[in-house]
Design an enzyme around this catalytic site. Structure first.
Site, PDB file in Angstrom:
ATOM      1  N   ASP A 197       0.855  -1.189   0.000  1.00 20.83           N
ATOM      2  CA  ASP A 197       0.000   0.000   0.000  1.00 20.83           C
ATOM      3  C   ASP A 197       0.893   1.241   0.000  1.00 20.83           C
ATOM      4  O   ASP A 197       2.021   1.197   0.506  1.00 20.83           O
ATOM      5  CB  ASP A 197      -0.859  -0.011   1.274  1.00 20.83           C
ATOM      6  N   GLU A 230     -18.958  -6.994   7.022  1.00 25.93           N
ATOM      7  CA  GLU A 230     -18.252  -6.380   8.157  1.00 25.93           C
ATOM      8  C   GLU A 230     -18.885  -6.917   9.438  1.00 25.93           C
ATOM      9  O   GLU A 230     -20.087  -7.178   9.494  1.00 25.93           O
ATOM     10  CB  GLU A 230     -18.394  -4.862   8.103  1.00 25.93           C
ATOM     11  N   LYS A 280     -21.932  -9.845  -8.476  1.00 24.62           N
ATOM     12  CA  LYS A 280     -21.661  -9.133  -7.224  1.00 24.62           C
ATOM     13  C   LYS A 280     -22.627  -7.964  -7.051  1.00 24.62           C
ATOM     14  O   LYS A 280     -23.262  -7.793  -6.008  1.00 24.62           O
ATOM     15  CB  LYS A 280     -20.207  -8.654  -7.216  1.00 24.62           C
ATOM     16  N   PHE A 326     -32.189 -11.140   5.844  1.00 25.99           N
ATOM     17  CA  PHE A 326     -32.333  -9.786   5.285  1.00 25.99           C
ATOM     18  C   PHE A 326     -33.776  -9.326   5.197  1.00 25.99           C
ATOM     19  O   PHE A 326     -34.143  -8.518   4.357  1.00 25.99           O
ATOM     20  CB  PHE A 326     -31.593  -9.655   3.941  1.00 25.99           C
ATOM     21  N   ALA A 350     -36.883  -5.602   9.510  1.00 23.64           N
ATOM     22  CA  ALA A 350     -37.274  -4.197   9.296  1.00 23.64           C
ATOM     23  C   ALA A 350     -36.625  -3.324  10.359  1.00 23.64           C
ATOM     24  O   ALA A 350     -36.247  -3.794  11.423  1.00 23.64           O
ATOM     25  CB  ALA A 350     -38.782  -4.083   9.372  1.00 23.64           C
ATOM     26  N   GLY A 351     -36.494  -2.047  10.055  1.00 21.36           N
ATOM     27  CA  GLY A 351     -35.908  -1.128  11.032  1.00 21.36           C
ATOM     28  C   GLY A 351     -35.463   0.152  10.369  1.00 21.36           C
ATOM     29  O   GLY A 351     -36.123   0.656   9.452  1.00 21.36           O
ATOM     30  N   CYS A 400     -21.336  -0.315   1.221  1.00 16.38           N
ATOM     31  CA  CYS A 400     -21.562  -1.121   0.013  1.00 16.38           C
ATOM     32  C   CYS A 400     -22.913  -0.939  -0.663  1.00 16.38           C
ATOM     33  O   CYS A 400     -22.971  -0.614  -1.847  1.00 16.38           O
ATOM     34  CB  CYS A 400     -21.352  -2.597   0.355  1.00 16.38           C
ATOM     35  N   ARG A 452     -19.882   4.593   8.192  1.00 13.54           N
ATOM     36  CA  ARG A 452     -20.190   5.088   6.852  1.00 13.54           C
ATOM     37  C   ARG A 452     -21.660   4.789   6.496  1.00 13.54           C
ATOM     38  O   ARG A 452     -22.121   3.674   6.659  1.00 13.54           O
ATOM     39  CB  ARG A 452     -19.247   4.452   5.820  1.00 13.54           C
TER      40      ARG A 452
HETATM   41  C1  UGA Z   1     -22.721  -6.477   2.498  1.00 10.70           C
HETATM   42  C2  UGA Z   1     -23.068  -7.883   2.002  1.00 10.70           C
HETATM   43  O1  UGA Z   1     -23.928  -8.539   2.932  1.00 10.70           O
HETATM   44  C3  UGA Z   1     -21.792  -8.715   1.796  1.00 10.70           C
HETATM   45  O2  UGA Z   1     -22.137  -9.978   1.252  1.00 10.70           O
HETATM   46  C4  UGA Z   1     -20.850  -7.966   0.840  1.00 10.70           C
HETATM   47  O3  UGA Z   1     -19.616  -8.659   0.697  1.00 10.70           O
HETATM   48  C5  UGA Z   1     -20.557  -6.579   1.392  1.00 10.70           C
HETATM   49  O4  UGA Z   1     -21.807  -5.857   1.583  1.00 10.70           O
HETATM   50  C6  UGA Z   1     -19.699  -5.856   0.389  1.00 10.70           C
HETATM   51  O5  UGA Z   1     -20.133  -5.669  -0.743  1.00 10.70           O
HETATM   52  O6  UGA Z   1     -18.546  -5.553   0.720  1.00 10.70           O
HETATM   53  P1  UGA Z   1     -22.075  -5.435   4.877  1.00 10.70           P
HETATM   54  O7  UGA Z   1     -22.496  -4.150   4.238  1.00 10.70           O
HETATM   55  O8  UGA Z   1     -20.754  -5.519   5.542  1.00 10.70           O
HETATM   56  O9  UGA Z   1     -22.112  -6.614   3.786  1.00 10.70           O
HETATM   57  O10 UGA Z   1     -23.155  -5.839   5.989  1.00 10.70           O
HETATM   58  P2  UGA Z   1     -24.616  -6.498   5.953  1.00 10.70           P
HETATM   59  O11 UGA Z   1     -24.676  -7.538   6.986  1.00 10.70           O
HETATM   60  O12 UGA Z   1     -25.024  -6.880   4.579  1.00 10.70           O
HETATM   61  O13 UGA Z   1     -25.554  -5.282   6.436  1.00 10.70           O
HETATM   62  C7  UGA Z   1     -25.720  -4.120   5.653  1.00 10.70           C
HETATM   63  C8  UGA Z   1     -26.769  -3.225   6.270  1.00 10.70           C
HETATM   64  O14 UGA Z   1     -28.070  -3.789   6.142  1.00 10.70           O
HETATM   65  C9  UGA Z   1     -26.578  -2.946   7.773  1.00 10.70           C
HETATM   66  O15 UGA Z   1     -26.808  -1.572   8.022  1.00 10.70           O
HETATM   67  C10 UGA Z   1     -27.670  -3.779   8.432  1.00 10.70           C
HETATM   68  O16 UGA Z   1     -28.113  -3.225   9.664  1.00 10.70           O
HETATM   69  C11 UGA Z   1     -28.766  -3.709   7.376  1.00 10.70           C
HETATM   70  N1  UGA Z   1     -29.732  -4.844   7.453  1.00 10.70           N
HETATM   71  C12 UGA Z   1     -29.302  -6.112   7.222  1.00 10.70           C
HETATM   72  C13 UGA Z   1     -31.068  -4.570   7.717  1.00 10.70           C
HETATM   73  O17 UGA Z   1     -31.483  -3.407   7.917  1.00 10.70           O
HETATM   74  N2  UGA Z   1     -31.956  -5.624   7.760  1.00 10.70           N
HETATM   75  C14 UGA Z   1     -31.564  -6.902   7.534  1.00 10.70           C
HETATM   76  O18 UGA Z   1     -32.440  -7.809   7.566  1.00 10.70           O
HETATM   77  C15 UGA Z   1     -30.212  -7.162   7.263  1.00 10.70           C
END
Ligand code: UGA
Length: 421
Positions: free
Chosen positions: A14, A138, A190, A235, A238-239, A246, A313
């Site tokens: 890096d 994450e 993706k 997924f 709700a909330g 991402c 973020r």
């Molecule tokens: C997401 C994808 O889930 C990963 O598969 C992908 O690799 C990653 O983006 C990426 O592209 O780098 P991430 O953003 O780290 O992962 O976390 P998630 O667990 O997907 O949650 C994303 C957001 O959705 C969070 O704010 C979470 O609170 C929200 N969420 C998730 C909901 O509001 N409801 C749900 O039922 C699930």
């Protein structure tokens, strides 16, 4: 780190000297469960090292992973500048037949441009471009990486597939399925996957709005929908909606990509609108509970975009904090890991490292991020220190009966309002 853990010799390079020094000293620059331990182990075993000199690192590389950020431009398109900047030294310094892997999330078609850049800039090597998108989340990145349900490889010549199969061999032996396809399909998969996950969240948030009006419970509806194997329960919580680096950028990028390919895909923008509406809806609940938020103190429990990370973020908690501040509220926040980042990101937001001190004198508590430690809050103690025992649960996470027993008025998302019951 996982590649090192699997027994490969990994060098991470890096241009950010401070970051490289920190990693060399065995310290991870952000919070991710299990990563610090893994880094210490791999550094000690000399399976991973960190460098700033591209020439030295790349001279005998067999595979080069491009892992840089791909932020959005104002148009929604992906800014590929960092990818280009990193691909140039790769082209110049590698020798022989080298696999260049797109690990970053990039728009479909990027491999074509990448291949021609590598060819133009690198005369002493033969390049094979591979798309190997990342699906880790994450907060559970280490576990997701060590136990992936699937690994996606988009490539062309058999040689590229062979090298990638060897690289991930032990994960496949442990049960991961390796899916091989062409490059553009892997790139597209993706964006389509992230867009669809975001769609599920926005869909259930739309259902939540209907539940609130009709007196049904969105959690029960989600359970019933999720019990259909064609849908699945994941997924559908709700909330406050999705945050993080991402989903937002990938929806915009995918929309923009489709447009450039000649297809209008407005559903993707509607997913974003519903996500904004999720924050608006929690704000209305707070306003309904407090009558007016101006001059009132609102305490936010959780500031990170999801639990088990210090990443803020696009955090829905911070978007809500901004809206509350605009409406004249005094906003104080606490997060087990992200308090400092949130304080630096949002002027006007007061923060406190102690959750009880943060809640002292508040007219309303709002659960924004579902950290496990919030389940064990002493509710009696909380009820005694707040100005008004009102709790808005932006993630439907806490125990309604226990909160009511402790004297709180409890407002979940996607259910009949307290005031109506
Ligand atoms: C997401 C994808 O889930 C990963 O598969 C992908 O690799 C990653 O983006 C990426 O592209 O780098 P991430 O953003 O780290 O992962 O976390 P998630 O667990 O997907 O949650 C994303 C957001 O959705 C969070 O704010 C979470 O609170 C929200 N969420 C998730 C909901 O509001 N409801 C749900 O039922 C699930």
């Amino acid at each position: 780190m996982t590649l090192a853990h699997l027994g490969n010799r990994v060098v991470a390079v890096d241009t950010d000297e401070a970051r490289v020094t920190m990693l060399r000293n065995g310290r991870v620059p952000f919070f991710e469960p299990g990563l610090q331990e893994m880094l210490s182990e791999e550094v000690a075993a000399r399976r991973v090292r960190f460098a700033t000199d591209f020439a030295e690192v790349l001279a005998d590389a067999v595979v080069a992973f491009l892992c840089m950020g791909t932020p959005p431009r104002a148009t929604g398109d992906v800014n590929l500048r960092a990818l280009e900047t990193s691909a140039r030294p790769v082209a110049r310094h590698v020798r022989g037949r080298v696999i260049v892997v797109e690990k970053s999330t990039v728009p479909a078609g990027t491999a074509i441009g990448l291949r021609s850049l590598l060819k133009k800039e690198g005369q002493q090597a033969q390049f094979e471009v591979v798309s190997n998108p990342e699906f880790l989340r994450e907060g559970s990145a280490v576990n997701d990486d060590l136990h992936p349900p699937r690994i996606l490889i988009g490539a062309e010549p058999e040689y590229a597939f062979e090298v990638m199969r060897r690289l991930y061999g032990s994960l496949v032996a442990a049960g991961a399925s390796l899916i091989e396809t062409d490059i553009v399909t892997a790139e597209l998969a993706k964006h389509a996957t992230n867009a669809f996950l975001a769609l599920k969240i926005s869909f259930i948030n739309g259902v939540a709005r209907v539940c609130e009006r009709l007196g049904a419970e969105v959690r029960d509806v989600a359970d019933l929908m999720g019990s259909d194997p064609r849908i699945g329960r994941a997924f559908l919580d709700a909330g406050l909606g999705f945050g993080g680096s991402c989903f937002h950028k990938d929806l915009l990028a995918f929309h923009s990509l489709a447009m450039r390919a000649g297809y209008e895909f407005p559903l993707l923008l509607e997913v974003l609108r519903l996500n904004d509406e999720a924050v608006d809806s929690v704000l209305s609940t707070i306003e309904e509970a407090l009558w007016s938020v101006s001059g009132k103190t609102v305490a936010l429990l959780g500031l990170a975009f999801k639990p088990e990370t210090d990443d803020i973020r696009f955090s829905p908690a911070l978007r809500l904090a901004e809206r509350l501040l605009d409406a004249g509220a005094d906003v104080v926040g606490h997060d087990p890991r992200a308090t400092e980042n949130a304080r630096a990101a949002l002027g006007g937001l007061r923060t406190n490292d102690d959750v009880y001190t943060a809640c002292e004198g508040a007219h309303c508590l709002v659960l924004c991020t579902e950290w496990e430690e919030f389940r064990s809050l002493e509710l009696g103690r909380l009820a005694g220190i707040v100005a008004d025992p009102i709790l808005v649960d932006g993630r439907n996470f806490l125990n309604a009966a226990e909160l009511r027993r402790a004297g709180f008025s409890y407002y979940p998302v996607g259910a009949k309002r307290e005031a109506d019951s």
